[in-house]
Design a protein around this motif. Structure first.
Motif, short mmCIF file in Angstrom:
data_model
loop_
_atom_site.label_atom_id
_atom_site.label_comp_id
_atom_site.label_asym_id
_atom_site.label_seq_id
_atom_site.Cartn_x
_atom_site.Cartn_y
_atom_site.Cartn_z
N LYS A 1 0.84 -1.20 0.00
CA LYS A 1 0.00 0.00 0.00
C LYS A 1 0.87 1.25 0.00
O LYS A 1 0.54 2.25 -0.64
CB LYS A 1 -0.97 0.00 1.18
CG LYS A 1 -2.07 -1.04 1.03
CD LYS A 1 -2.88 -0.78 -0.22
CE LYS A 1 -3.67 -1.96 -0.68
NZ LYS A 1 -4.48 -1.65 -1.87
N HIS A 2 2.00 1.18 0.69
CA HIS A 2 2.94 2.30 0.65
C HIS A 2 3.49 2.47 -0.76
O HIS A 2 3.64 3.60 -1.25
CB HIS A 2 4.06 2.08 1.67
CG HIS A 2 4.93 3.27 1.85
ND1 HIS A 2 6.29 3.21 1.82
CD2 HIS A 2 4.63 4.58 2.03
CE1 HIS A 2 6.79 4.41 1.99
NE2 HIS A 2 5.81 5.26 2.11
N GLN A 3 3.80 1.36 -1.42
CA GLN A 3 4.28 1.43 -2.80
C GLN A 3 3.24 2.07 -3.71
O GLN A 3 3.56 2.94 -4.51
CB GLN A 3 4.63 0.02 -3.32
CG GLN A 3 5.83 -0.60 -2.67
CD GLN A 3 7.09 0.19 -2.95
OE1 GLN A 3 7.45 0.42 -4.09
NE2 GLN A 3 7.74 0.62 -1.89
N GLU A 4 2.00 1.62 -3.59
CA GLU A 4 0.94 2.19 -4.44
C GLU A 4 0.79 3.69 -4.18
O GLU A 4 0.63 4.47 -5.13
CB GLU A 4 -0.38 1.46 -4.21
CG GLU A 4 -0.39 0.05 -4.78
CD GLU A 4 -1.63 -0.75 -4.45
OE1 GLU A 4 -1.89 -1.74 -5.16
OE2 GLU A 4 -2.36 -0.40 -3.49
N GLU A 5 0.85 4.06 -2.92
CA GLU A 5 0.77 5.48 -2.56
C GLU A 5 1.90 6.26 -3.25
O GLU A 5 1.67 7.32 -3.85
CB GLU A 5 0.87 5.60 -1.05
CG GLU A 5 0.85 7.00 -0.50
CD GLU A 5 1.10 7.04 1.00
OE1 GLU A 5 1.33 8.15 1.49
OE2 GLU A 5 1.10 5.99 1.68
N PHE B 1 -7.13 0.18 -8.22
CA PHE B 1 -5.96 1.00 -8.56
C PHE B 1 -5.35 0.55 -9.89
O PHE B 1 -4.98 1.38 -10.72
CB PHE B 1 -4.93 0.95 -7.43
CG PHE B 1 -3.73 1.83 -7.67
CD1 PHE B 1 -3.86 3.21 -7.72
CD2 PHE B 1 -2.48 1.27 -7.84
CE1 PHE B 1 -2.76 4.03 -7.94
CE2 PHE B 1 -1.37 2.08 -8.07
CZ PHE B 1 -1.50 3.46 -8.12
N ILE B 2 -5.28 -0.75 -10.09
CA ILE B 2 -4.78 -1.29 -11.35
C ILE B 2 -5.66 -0.81 -12.52
O ILE B 2 -5.15 -0.35 -13.54
CB ILE B 2 -4.73 -2.84 -11.31
CG1 ILE B 2 -3.62 -3.30 -10.36
CG2 ILE B 2 -4.56 -3.44 -12.70
CD1 ILE B 2 -3.70 -4.76 -9.97
N LYS B 3 -6.96 -0.90 -12.35
CA LYS B 3 -7.89 -0.44 -13.40
C LYS B 3 -7.68 1.04 -13.70
O LYS B 3 -7.70 1.47 -14.86
CB LYS B 3 -9.34 -0.70 -13.01
CG LYS B 3 -9.74 -2.15 -13.09
CD LYS B 3 -11.18 -2.33 -12.68
CE LYS B 3 -11.55 -3.80 -12.66
NZ LYS B 3 -12.92 -4.01 -12.19
N PHE B 4 -7.49 1.81 -12.63
CA PHE B 4 -7.26 3.24 -12.83
C PHE B 4 -5.97 3.48 -13.62
O PHE B 4 -5.95 4.30 -14.54
CB PHE B 4 -7.21 3.97 -11.48
CG PHE B 4 -6.83 5.41 -11.61
CD1 PHE B 4 -7.72 6.33 -12.14
CD2 PHE B 4 -5.57 5.85 -11.24
CE1 PHE B 4 -7.37 7.67 -12.29
CE2 PHE B 4 -5.21 7.18 -11.38
CZ PHE B 4 -6.10 8.09 -11.91
N CYS B 5 -4.92 2.78 -13.27
CA CYS B 5 -3.64 2.93 -13.99
C CYS B 5 -3.79 2.53 -15.46
O CYS B 5 -3.25 3.20 -16.35
CB CYS B 5 -2.54 2.11 -13.31
SG CYS B 5 -2.01 2.79 -11.72
N ILE C 1 1.62 -1.38 -12.46
CA ILE C 1 0.51 -2.34 -12.54
C ILE C 1 1.00 -3.73 -12.12
O ILE C 1 0.34 -4.41 -11.33
CB ILE C 1 -0.10 -2.36 -13.96
CG1 ILE C 1 -0.87 -1.05 -14.21
CG2 ILE C 1 -0.99 -3.58 -14.16
CD1 ILE C 1 -1.27 -0.82 -15.65
N ARG C 2 2.15 -4.15 -12.62
CA ARG C 2 2.69 -5.47 -12.26
C ARG C 2 2.94 -5.57 -10.76
O ARG C 2 2.70 -6.62 -10.16
CB ARG C 2 3.96 -5.78 -13.04
CG ARG C 2 3.71 -6.26 -14.45
CD ARG C 2 4.97 -6.83 -15.10
NE ARG C 2 6.09 -5.91 -15.09
CZ ARG C 2 6.28 -4.94 -15.99
NH1 ARG C 2 5.42 -4.78 -16.99
NH2 ARG C 2 7.33 -4.15 -15.91
N GLU C 3 3.44 -4.50 -10.16
CA GLU C 3 3.69 -4.54 -8.73
C GLU C 3 2.39 -4.68 -7.94
O GLU C 3 2.32 -5.45 -6.99
CB GLU C 3 4.48 -3.30 -8.28
CG GLU C 3 5.92 -3.38 -8.71
CD GLU C 3 6.82 -2.44 -7.93
OE1 GLU C 3 6.32 -1.53 -7.23
OE2 GLU C 3 8.04 -2.62 -8.04
#
Length: 140
Positions: free
Chosen positions: A21-25, A96-100, A124-126
């Motif tokens: 979640k930190h990575q996505e942020e 989040f993936i869909k948004f990206c 996306i892969r991460e």
């Protein structure tokens, strides 16, 4: 992630979730900084995602503290609550993936920036990696 942690598994998946979640942020910032001229609507959406993911990460940290305080054995109720949280985290990462993917397909500055497309594919892969971890726990 290895699945031989036994009764430490809930803590281990929460630890993974906090990290991802930190990575996505952080990825929301990477996209905003990388893509010059990104449309305002996408900049604002990325800022909103950053807030949401930060709040989610803080929730995960609170759950980690709860699990640690519970001692050696988790009650079945606490374990079920952790599983519900993991399901929420999985769903959030899928969104989040869909948004990206949407960004990559619809933002002109991204479509015209090969580096940005590669970076977003990596992001996306991460997120998909975390989704795989969460699915393995939930559906095994």
């Amino acid at each position: 992630m290895q699945f031989y942690y036994g009764n430490q598994m809930p803590l281990r998946i929460l630890d993974e979730a906090e990290f991802w979640k930190h990575q996505e942020e952080e990825h929301t910032v990477v996209i905003r900084e990388l893509v010059k001229g990104l449309e305002t609507e996408y900049v604002e959406a990325l800022k909103e995602w950053e807030k949401v993911l930060s709040n989610t990460r803080q929730t995960v940290v609170r759950w980690i503290e709860t699990v640690i305080r519970s001692g050696q054995t988790l009650s079945p109720t606490l374990y079920q609550e952790v599983l519900k949280l993991v399901k929420y985290l999985l769903d959030e990462s899928m969104q989040f993936i869909k948004f990206c993917q949407y960004l990559k397909e619809n933002s002109e500055p991204i479509k015209n920036n090969p580096t940005a497309k590669v970076v977003i594919d990596h992001i996306i892969r991460e997120s998909e990696y975390f989704v795989g971890i969460a699915q393995t726990l939930l559906y095994s």
